[in-house]
Design an enzyme around this catalytic site. Structure first.
Site: not given
Ligand code: GRF
Length: 207
Positions: A114-115
């Site tokens: 997820t990005h």
């Molecule tokens: C998310 O926005 C992910 O896409 C990015 O870092 C964040 C991670 O958030 N690479 P979490 O650790 O799931 O709270």
């Protein structure tokens, strides 16, 4: 994907707070979701993501790049650790490392990431900051099937999020993460329950 009677096995990799992991753990509490998190891996110790797994009673492992003499060795060790849990799907949920060729060979086509931007805009580590700096009015998040590039794989789902005039990087990223968690939980569940195919970069659910 597994038979309809057994939930899909998810291995989730994290690097930080793990709120996306938590969304999956919460979703998996419903047997109708069709998946279970069987292990959580990380590239660093002492992070909230690992504590979330501990609290849920899910086994964890840590593989730090610096503990191996090369990036390739780390990639092989990470691949072996993940393979030990026999995942149907691997979810990179805020995992801040690029997986390498051994990992892609083992889990390519069934690893999603997820990005926090609308691909193909703003790939890389600072999607929210780059979107803010560019001045876009809409950004969002992208769930994609991991390939060898940086945030370049076939897109499973996207969700749009407005950029507000008084946003800073944190406020924007937090708003994106609300959408990101819902996108992740909804689509990983669908991938687990109905399966999916990838043709010419197009990801389609089998329904
Ligand atoms: C998310 O926005 C992910 O896409 C990015 O870092 C964040 C991670 O958030 N690479 P979490 O650790 O799931 O709270």
């Amino acid at each position: 994907m597994p038979s309809s009677s057994s939930p899909a096995r998810l291995v989730v990799l994290v690097s930080g707070s793990g709120t996306n992991l938590q969304a999956l753990l919460d979703a998996c509490e419903d047997p109708a979701y069709g998946a279970q998190v069987v292990a959580v891996g990380a590239d660093r110790h002492d992070i909230e993501g690992l504590r979330r797994a501990d609290r849920a009673g899910v086994p964890t492992f840590v593989k730090q790049v610096r503990d191996y003499e090369s990036r390739d060795n780390w990639d092989r060790v990470l691949t072996k650790a993940v393979a030990g849990f026999e995942p149907d799907l691997v979810v990179l949920a805020g995992f801040m490392k690029l997986v390498g060729p051994t990992f892609i060979e083992a889990f390519g086509g069934r690893t999603v990431n997820t990005h926090p931007a609308l691909s193909p805009s703003f790939p890389g580590m600072s999607g929210p900051a780059d979107a803010l700096e560019y001045g876009v009015k809409v950004t969002g998040c992208t769930l994609f099937v991991v390939d060898a590039g940086v945030d370049t794989g076939p897109i499973v789902a996207q969700s749009a999020v407005p950029v507000l005039d008084d946003d800073d990087v944190d406020s924007l990223h937090e708003r994106i993460k609300v959408a990101e968690r819902a996108m992740l939980a909804d689509n990983v569940g669908l991938m687990a329950r109905v399966g999916f195919t990838i043709t010419d970069r197009k990801v389609r659910f089998n329904r």
